[in-house]
Design a protein around this motif. Structure first.
Motif, PDB file in Angstrom:
ATOM      1  N   UNK B 296       0.836  -1.206   0.000  1.00 38.28           N
ATOM      2  CA  UNK B 296       0.000   0.000   0.000  1.00 38.28           C
ATOM      3  C   UNK B 296       0.875   1.263   0.000  1.00 38.28           C
ATOM      4  N   UNK B 297       1.922   1.237   0.822  1.00 35.20           N
ATOM      5  CA  UNK B 297       2.828   2.391   0.891  1.00 35.20           C
ATOM      6  C   UNK B 297       3.524   2.595  -0.451  1.00 35.20           C
ATOM      7  N   UNK B 298       3.964   1.497  -1.058  1.00 29.38           N
ATOM      8  CA  UNK B 298       4.644   1.571  -2.347  1.00 29.38           C
ATOM      9  C   UNK B 298       3.718   2.182  -3.408  1.00 29.38           C
ATOM     10  N   UNK B 299       2.449   1.773  -3.370  1.00 29.76           N
ATOM     11  CA  UNK B 299       1.485   2.305  -4.345  1.00 29.76           C
ATOM     12  C   UNK B 299       1.321   3.816  -4.154  1.00 29.76           C
ATOM     13  N   UNK B 300       1.195   4.262  -2.907  1.00 29.90           N
ATOM     14  CA  UNK B 300       1.062   5.700  -2.652  1.00 29.90           C
ATOM     15  C   UNK B 300       2.305   6.449  -3.130  1.00 29.90           C
ATOM     16  N   UNK B 301       3.469   5.828  -2.946  1.00 29.08           N
ATOM     17  CA  UNK B 301       4.706   6.473  -3.384  1.00 29.08           C
ATOM     18  C   UNK B 301       4.687   6.607  -4.909  1.00 29.08           C
ATOM     19  N   UNK B 302       4.240   5.577  -5.578  1.00 24.20           N
ATOM     20  CA  UNK B 302       4.242   5.618  -7.043  1.00 24.20           C
ATOM     21  C   UNK B 302       3.203   6.600  -7.582  1.00 24.20           C
ATOM     22  N   UNK B 303       2.159   6.836  -6.797  1.00 28.20           N
ATOM     23  CA  UNK B 303       1.175   7.860  -7.186  1.00 28.20           C
ATOM     24  C   UNK B 303       1.657   9.266  -6.815  1.00 28.20           C
ATOM     25  N   UNK B 304       2.824   9.376  -6.234  1.00 26.29           N
ATOM     26  CA  UNK B 304       3.357  10.682  -5.854  1.00 26.29           C
ATOM     27  C   UNK B 304       2.752  11.244  -4.578  1.00 26.29           C
ATOM     28  N   UNK B 305       2.103  10.395  -3.786  1.00 25.40           N
ATOM     29  CA  UNK B 305       1.459  10.892  -2.565  1.00 25.40           C
ATOM     30  C   UNK B 305       2.328  10.694  -1.331  1.00 25.40           C
ATOM     31  N   UNK B 306       3.379   9.957  -1.443  1.00 25.53           N
ATOM     32  CA  UNK B 306       4.312   9.721  -0.323  1.00 25.53           C
ATOM     33  C   UNK B 306       5.733   9.884  -0.841  1.00 25.53           C
ATOM     34  N   UNK B 307       6.569  10.549  -0.046  1.00 23.33           N
ATOM     35  CA  UNK B 307       7.973  10.685  -0.436  1.00 23.33           C
ATOM     36  C   UNK B 307       8.873  10.072   0.613  1.00 23.33           C
TER      37      UNK B 307
END
Lengths: 340, 340
Positions: B296-307
């Motif tokens: 889930x975290x990886x997906x958010x990172x790939x959507x640009x929502x987590x850095x």
């Protein structure tokens, strides 16, 4: 309205903020006016004044959930009395009412959150029992132990100041739920009282014994710790938490006479190791439920399932000694001051 | 099985328990045997070693949720690597796996709770990103912020060590939930990073500013405090809790280098005033859920929502400096050691 109402009364007011224990000359007994009642007010002749740790905490300057008592003001406490005059539809003359009053003979009450009607005229109503068991003291124990901690059958429960007013009720309520209960208190005599009178499963004298070591000897880890004390006792029990323990903070009597800041519990990191929770609560939030909870406590007492002990001081002049008895650890159970 | 397996490797072992920061001569780089694999084992060639505060805590003698590292043993840490030999059906040669290994080139793994299969052979798999965001660091932030604290839209959230590996993810997750987030960190540069890169609503430099006073200036009371630090920072935020606040204890990096006992949070009594809760948790309990949370975290990172930010140290020899960077406050984000 009754006639011959008093126009003056005896009251004990704060002269200056105490450092440590309250000194006799930190307060002063004065003759104060009893103001004429306005619409919506009634006059309560106080019969018993209740002492608890918050009485001392309100004398400190720190802003708490109620404003501190200022010099010149009466020393705030719970009282129970009988209505002697009323311009308030909620109260009739003779009614038994509890209120947040002060060290004074009469308190003006209103129909608000701080005053609760207990009974119609009834000369046999036991106002001391009310303060010891069914008032804020017992309700605090009930809410903290049965609701916040939500103690379960078979759990190990540790209670500090277990021979005190709140602790003794909390410990008994945990026993009623089927828990194994260990009380911490400050004298061998009180330890015996906990074991023999209240039927607790263990008792520790924190003045002469190492609390953490004794818990270990007993093979006890606290699922629930109901803490009235803070300081080294809190730290000791934090070292003996069970997995997913609930520490319920009811108060910290060890620190109320401190003028500086007391050190915090250095073992708080055991909350991480044990995935535990430390929760503060104020029973004040549940004042509207006190009558219902108090009735339940009273019923258990009448069935012989709950006991209380009251330490009675006589007269307004004993107030300072009554308050200090709480901190010197001299008392068992609830301290009350009976007015003449 | 692959042929030409290594029979020896470089490993850093503990020589003596550190006092304060780990000194270079508290550890020793040695040549250690790589034992032949037994049935059920595989050999992982470590590519990156992850540094977090628990690495230091395991060097102290106190018994925690894992036994302390003993002198002579490798310095325990998370690693990510590729399988070079396998006698375990769970892993094939080339698979990317994370485990609880040590400061060493190779780790023997099994199909157990401490090792997680991440990917089949994939030369582009970013092992550093995994450690920084999707491994135990990110999962700890996720569980602490979204589950234990259960932060809600519109709440005020304070995060300590907010520029650190766990804190920076926790702070961003609170933002994703719609909270107002204030980060506490140790330099103006990191404050800027929090505001400009992570988009937090406020940042406080605890080395140069009065945390409690700054929160007051911002009109902020914490509904949630996610604490990685302990010590004076915890005490300061305890003075600024909102009613029914949840303090989530993730760690106490301020105390991990202490040899004596650190003082506890003297403001803990505000938990009573604010009817607040302080809860410790260990993400270790949820290791079986790490793959799902990490994805889930990886997906958010790939959507640009987590850095995330990784501070990369090169080679086994940099391990001591890498660990200490964590405590001197020099780093932003996750510290990793890349092996040759």
């Amino acid at each position: 309205m009754a006639t011959d109402l008093p126009t003056t009364q005896r009251r004990i007011v704060l002269r200056r903020r105490p450092e440590g224990l309250l000194a006799h000359d930190d307060v002063e007994e004065v003759e104060a006016p009893v103001p004429p009642l306005e619409d919506g007010e009634a006059l309560l002749a106080n019969e018993v004044l209740g002492i608890d740790a918050s009485v001392r905490s309100w004398l400190s300057p720190a802003k708490g959930y109620l404003p501190p008592v200022e010099p010149g003001e009466g020393v705030r406490c719970s009282t129970v009395g009988r209505v002697v005059a009323s311009r308030c539809p909620a109260y009739a003359v003779g009614d038994v009412v509890t209120t947040l009053g002060a060290w004074e003979e009469f308190t003006v009450i209103r129909d608000d959150l701080f005053s609760t009607w207990l009974s119609g005229p009834d000369p046999t109503y036991d106002t001391t029992a009310f303060l010891a068991l069914c008032g804020s003291t017992g309700c605090t124990a009930y809410i903290g132990m049965l609701e916040v901690a939500d103690v379960q059958e078979g759990e190990t429960v540790v209670v500090s100041a277990a021979a005190g007013a709140t602790g003794s009720v909390a410990a008994q309520l945990a026993k009623l739920r089927g828990a194994r209960v260990i009380g911490i208190t400050g004298s061998d005599e009180k330890c015996r009282w906990l074991l023999e009178e209240l039927g607790l499963d263990g008792a520790i004298n924190h003045r002469t014994e190492d609390v953490s070591a004794r818990l270990k000897e007993m093979g006890a880890r606290a699922d629930v710790f109901f803490d009235n004390v803070g300081g080294p006792v809190l730290d000791a029990v934090l070292s003996r938490l069970a997995l997913r323990a609930r520490v319920v903070l009811c108060g910290a009597i060890a620190t109320y006479n401190d003028t500086g800041k007391a050190p915090g519990p250095s073992n708080y990191l055991n909350l991480i190791q044990q995935r535990a929770t430390m929760t503060g609560f104020l029973s004040l939030d549940d004042i509207p439920r006190f009558p219902e909870i108090g009735a339940r406590l009273r019923a258990w007492e009448q069935e012989g399932r709950l006991r209380y002990h009251a330490e009675v001081f006589e007269g307004l002049g004993s107030s300072v000694d009554a308050l200090n008895a709480m901190f010197t650890g001299a008392n068992t159970g609830k301290i009350v001051i009976r007015l003449g």
